[in-house]
Enzyme design. Structure first.
Site, PDB file in Angstrom:
ATOM      1  N   SER A 143       0.850  -1.188   0.000  1.00  0.00           N
ATOM      2  CA  SER A 143       0.000   0.000   0.000  1.00  0.00           C
ATOM      3  C   SER A 143       0.881   1.232   0.000  1.00  0.00           C
ATOM      4  O   SER A 143       2.044   1.177   0.421  1.00  0.00           O
ATOM      5  CB  SER A 143      -0.892   0.013   1.248  1.00  0.00           C
ATOM      6  OG  SER A 143      -1.549   1.247   1.411  1.00  0.00           O
ATOM      7  N   TYR A 156      -1.537  -0.190  10.864  1.00  0.00           N
ATOM      8  CA  TYR A 156      -1.638  -0.580   9.453  1.00  0.00           C
ATOM      9  C   TYR A 156      -0.366  -0.179   8.717  1.00  0.00           C
ATOM     10  O   TYR A 156       0.181  -0.972   7.938  1.00  0.00           O
ATOM     11  CB  TYR A 156      -2.854   0.083   8.824  1.00  0.00           C
ATOM     12  CG  TYR A 156      -3.089  -0.302   7.378  1.00  0.00           C
ATOM     13  CD1 TYR A 156      -3.437  -1.599   7.028  1.00  0.00           C
ATOM     14  CD2 TYR A 156      -2.972   0.642   6.351  1.00  0.00           C
ATOM     15  CE1 TYR A 156      -3.653  -1.960   5.707  1.00  0.00           C
ATOM     16  CE2 TYR A 156      -3.190   0.293   5.026  1.00  0.00           C
ATOM     17  CZ  TYR A 156      -3.520  -1.003   4.711  1.00  0.00           C
ATOM     18  OH  TYR A 156      -3.732  -1.362   3.402  1.00  0.00           O
TER      19      TYR A 156
END
Length: 248
Positions: A143, A156
């Site tokens: 990501s 995250y």
């Protein structure tokens, strides 16, 4: 000469929706057979049936990649049922956002199990198979959050920075066995991922990306297939793909 995926086998985790499902369809359209893993067995069963009904080849293996035995069994079944293993796409992941202070630490464990251990377990199982057949390709879906940290996504961020560091270390280790490693880092994508968060977090995310047309799952799948289609002497190590109007 046009290069395609004909005759190759691609194993894809997190294939029940979003990027994983789109990647499975794109790989089949490029000529590959696919093995599908996800916790939601009904979803991957339906996708495999659709692919097979349309003339492709797919097998579904219900799998929680955070469980080492299940992750290994998925890789082994992909190889045994389809005859080889040319590529592994580690796509399964969880994004549970929020502040560190006061957090539900079970959410941390869910992210670490899927985002880190899932990548580790599946890769660990695939490496000897790929080495024995003379090469392969591991694609880890990370990501933009593996490059840029933000308040409210610290854990995250940690998992995705971990995926990036692992991928580069593995690339250097595995290239001697003819195994390529690619990181794909999407920005904002229209998938179910954000929907696992509270209404307040979803509203905040929508506000942050107001005016941004998000990527589709197919956009990211196209990037993955692009990396997979390269000739053996070409290794696409990293693909960062954002919506055109996403600033960070």
């Amino acid at each position: 000469m046009e290069i395609d995926l004909s005759g190759r086998v691609v194993a894809i985790t997190g294939a029940s929706s979003g990027i994983g499902e789109a990647t499975a369809i794109a790989c089949v359209q490029a000529g590959a057979a696919v093995a599908l893993a996800a916790r939601r067995g009904d979803r991957i069963d339906a996708l495999a049936a659709r692919i097979n009904d349309e003339g492709g080849t797919a097998v579904a293996v219900p799998t929680d990649v955070g469980d080492e035995r299940q992750a290994r069994a998925f890789v082994e079944q992909a190889y045994e049922r389809l005859g080889r293993l040319d590529a592994l796409v580690n796509n399964a992941g969880v994004m549970l956002l929020g502040a560190v202070e006061g957090a539900d630490t079970e959410q941390w464990r869910r992210m670490i199990d899927a985002n880190l251990y899932g990548v580790l377990y599946c890769s660990h199982a695939a490496l000897p198979v790929m080495r024995a057949q003379g090469g392969g390709h591991i694609v880890n879906v990370s990501s933009v959050a593996g490059r840029i940290a933000s308040a409210g996504s610290a854990v995250y961020n940690m998992t995705k920075w971990g995926v990036n560091g692992f991928s580069e270390g593995l690339r250097q280790e595995a290239l001697h066995a003819g195994i390529r490693v690619t990181i794909v880092e999407p920005g904002a994508v229209s998938t179910e991922l954000i929907g696992h968060n509270s209404d307040a977090i979803q509203t905040a995310a929508a506000s942050r990306f107001a005016g941004v047309t998000p990527l589709t799952a197919e956009d990211v799948a196209n990037a993955i297939v692009y990396a997979l289609e390269q000739p053996e002497h070409v290794s696409i190590n990293e693909i960062l793909v954002r919506p055109s109007r996403q600033e960070r």
